[in-house]
Design a protein around this motif. Structure first.
Motif, PDB file in Angstrom:
ATOM      1  N   SER A 171       0.844  -1.188   0.000  1.00 49.87           N
ATOM      2  CA  SER A 171       0.000   0.000   0.000  1.00 49.87           C
ATOM      3  C   SER A 171       0.880   1.238   0.000  1.00 49.87           C
ATOM      4  O   SER A 171       2.063   1.189   0.373  1.00 49.87           O
ATOM      5  CB  SER A 171      -0.893   0.012   1.242  1.00 49.87           C
ATOM      6  OG  SER A 171      -0.092   0.234   2.400  1.00 49.87           O
ATOM      7  N   PRO A 172       0.350   2.404  -0.412  1.00 49.06           N
ATOM      8  CA  PRO A 172       1.130   3.643  -0.356  1.00 49.06           C
ATOM      9  C   PRO A 172       1.674   3.943   1.044  1.00 49.06           C
ATOM     10  O   PRO A 172       2.799   4.428   1.170  1.00 49.06           O
ATOM     11  CB  PRO A 172       0.123   4.702  -0.800  1.00 49.06           C
ATOM     12  CG  PRO A 172      -0.802   3.966  -1.716  1.00 49.06           C
ATOM     13  CD  PRO A 172      -0.940   2.601  -1.090  1.00 49.06           C
ATOM     14  N   GLN A 206       0.196  11.828  -3.662  1.00 50.20           N
ATOM     15  CA  GLN A 206      -0.676  10.934  -2.899  1.00 50.20           C
ATOM     16  C   GLN A 206      -1.758  10.334  -3.787  1.00 50.20           C
ATOM     17  O   GLN A 206      -2.039   9.135  -3.713  1.00 50.20           O
ATOM     18  CB  GLN A 206      -1.301  11.697  -1.734  1.00 50.20           C
ATOM     19  CG  GLN A 206      -0.307  12.067  -0.643  1.00 50.20           C
ATOM     20  CD  GLN A 206      -0.955  12.796   0.524  1.00 50.20           C
ATOM     21  OE1 GLN A 206      -2.015  13.410   0.375  1.00 50.20           O
ATOM     22  NE2 GLN A 206      -0.313  12.740   1.676  1.00 50.20           N
ATOM     23  N   SER A 207      -2.344  11.161  -4.656  1.00 48.48           N
ATOM     24  CA  SER A 207      -3.377  10.676  -5.573  1.00 48.48           C
ATOM     25  C   SER A 207      -2.783   9.707  -6.592  1.00 48.48           C
ATOM     26  O   SER A 207      -3.372   8.653  -6.882  1.00 48.48           O
ATOM     27  CB  SER A 207      -4.025  11.864  -6.300  1.00 48.48           C
ATOM     28  OG  SER A 207      -4.938  11.426  -7.275  1.00 48.48           O
ATOM     29  N   GLN A 210      -2.060   6.349  -4.921  1.00 48.15           N
ATOM     30  CA  GLN A 210      -3.274   5.606  -4.603  1.00 48.15           C
ATOM     31  C   GLN A 210      -3.890   4.993  -5.856  1.00 48.15           C
ATOM     32  O   GLN A 210      -4.307   3.823  -5.855  1.00 48.15           O
ATOM     33  CB  GLN A 210      -4.293   6.524  -3.918  1.00 48.15           C
ATOM     34  CG  GLN A 210      -5.562   5.813  -3.449  1.00 48.15           C
ATOM     35  CD  GLN A 210      -5.293   4.713  -2.436  1.00 48.15           C
ATOM     36  OE1 GLN A 210      -4.396   4.839  -1.589  1.00 48.15           O
ATOM     37  NE2 GLN A 210      -6.057   3.630  -2.494  1.00 48.15           N
ATOM     38  N   LYS A 211      -3.904   5.770  -6.950  1.00 46.75           N
ATOM     39  CA  LYS A 211      -4.446   5.248  -8.209  1.00 46.75           C
ATOM     40  C   LYS A 211      -3.599   4.092  -8.735  1.00 46.75           C
ATOM     41  O   LYS A 211      -4.125   3.113  -9.266  1.00 46.75           O
ATOM     42  CB  LYS A 211      -4.522   6.369  -9.247  1.00 46.75           C
ATOM     43  CG  LYS A 211      -5.615   7.390  -8.962  1.00 46.75           C
ATOM     44  CD  LYS A 211      -5.596   8.515  -9.991  1.00 46.75           C
ATOM     45  CE  LYS A 211      -6.675   9.540  -9.699  1.00 46.75           C
ATOM     46  NZ  LYS A 211      -6.639  10.681 -10.659  1.00 46.75           N
ATOM     47  N   TYR A 213      -1.771   2.044  -6.914  1.00 45.45           N
ATOM     48  CA  TYR A 213      -2.020   0.887  -6.055  1.00 45.45           C
ATOM     49  C   TYR A 213      -3.327   0.201  -6.449  1.00 45.45           C
ATOM     50  O   TYR A 213      -3.384  -1.034  -6.554  1.00 45.45           O
ATOM     51  CB  TYR A 213      -2.085   1.335  -4.601  1.00 45.45           C
ATOM     52  CG  TYR A 213      -2.509   0.254  -3.646  1.00 45.45           C
ATOM     53  CD1 TYR A 213      -1.691  -0.855  -3.398  1.00 45.45           C
ATOM     54  CD2 TYR A 213      -3.733   0.321  -2.987  1.00 45.45           C
ATOM     55  CE1 TYR A 213      -2.090  -1.865  -2.528  1.00 45.45           C
ATOM     56  CE2 TYR A 213      -4.136  -0.679  -2.113  1.00 45.45           C
ATOM     57  CZ  TYR A 213      -3.313  -1.761  -1.886  1.00 45.45           C
ATOM     58  OH  TYR A 213      -3.707  -2.747  -1.024  1.00 45.45           O
ATOM     59  N   GLU A 214      -4.368   0.984  -6.691  1.00 43.18           N
ATOM     60  CA  GLU A 214      -5.665   0.413  -7.065  1.00 43.18           C
ATOM     61  C   GLU A 214      -5.575  -0.288  -8.422  1.00 43.18           C
ATOM     62  O   GLU A 214      -6.180  -1.352  -8.619  1.00 43.18           O
ATOM     63  CB  GLU A 214      -6.717   1.525  -7.094  1.00 43.18           C
ATOM     64  CG  GLU A 214      -7.048   2.055  -5.698  1.00 43.18           C
ATOM     65  CD  GLU A 214      -7.936   3.291  -5.732  1.00 43.18           C
ATOM     66  OE1 GLU A 214      -8.279   3.741  -6.849  1.00 43.18           O
ATOM     67  OE2 GLU A 214      -8.268   3.812  -4.646  1.00 43.18           O
TER      68      GLU A 214
END
Length: 231
Positions: A171-172, A206-207, A210-211, A213-214
């Motif tokens: 995860s981040p 951060q964005s 997260q993207k 990781y998804e």
């Protein structure tokens, strides 16, 4: 392979540095899309970290381009095993450790800037002296990696950490923790620690993380589903 070598040779006669650079990246994208995707991530991280480290707009652009080219040595040999969900064998590690020097040689031949060459050659060296490849005093005059290379080293590790050994996803939050541990262990340039902290708080970064990781999580689920159906 012969076709790519001919293209690389022909590029030497072109006057435009931008043309030579973009053609190299086009070949990389065609031959190894996953490494090209990784290079885009490394360039994104490196450019933003360079901003927080106080580099000028022009220098940020140069570091970003150098980061895009950092793995160009993988044009010489496609290391498909690095994208597999397993640890490389000893022989595979021996082969993969050649790509930084391959990359530096390609960029020298294409008469590209010294900064790009330096990044390609040294991006797997650590601030504490660990890493590869072995280099001469002329290639690393101060006995440690230059500050701009250190930026790309952090960016490279950030991208690589999204996918750990045997396909484990990080995860981040976990990646950020591990990067900070690397700073504490002396593996990254200590002058980049404070810029990295600011970088890690940046909403864009951060964005982006997260993207990513998804997307990796979705990709892993699709692969797992295909594997289950084949049983």
């Amino acid at each position: 392979m012969i076709r790519e070598r001919n293209i690389l040779s022909d590029l030497f006669n072109k006057e435009s540095e931008e043309f030579r650079t973009e053609t190299l990246l086009k070949i990389l994208k065609e031959r190894d899309p996953l490494t090209h995707e990784h290079s885009v991530e490394v360039a994104t991280f490196s450019a933003k970290l360079a901003e927080y480290a106080g580099y000028s707009e022009q220098e940020v652009k140069e570091i970003e381009k150098g980061a895009m080219l950092h793995d160009i040595g993988k044009l010489i040999e496609i290391y498909t095993f690095v994208h597999e969900s397993r640890k490389p064998t000893d022989e595979e590690w021996r082969r993969i450790k050649k790509h930084p020097r391959f990359g530096a040689d390609i960029l020298k031949f294409q008469r590209l800037p010294e900064r790009y060459i330096r990044i390609a050659l040294l991006h797997h060296r650590k601030f504490n002296g660990e890493g590869y490849p072995d280099v001469t005093n002329d290639e690393m005059p101060e006995g440690r990696i230059p500050h701009d290379v250190g930026i790309v080293t952090v960016g490279d590790n950030l991208s690589a950490m999204f996918r750990g050994d045997r396909g484990e996803l990080r995860s981040p939050v976990r990646i950020d923790k591990e990067i900070k541990e690397e700073f504490e262990a002396g593996k990254f340039d200590p002058n980049l620690e404070k810029p990295y902290i600011e970088f890690s708080k940046d909403p864009f970064i951060q964005s982006f993380m997260q993207k990513k990781y998804e997307a990796n999580l979705k990709r892993k689920r699709e692969v797992d589903n295909v594997s289950r159906r084949s049983l």
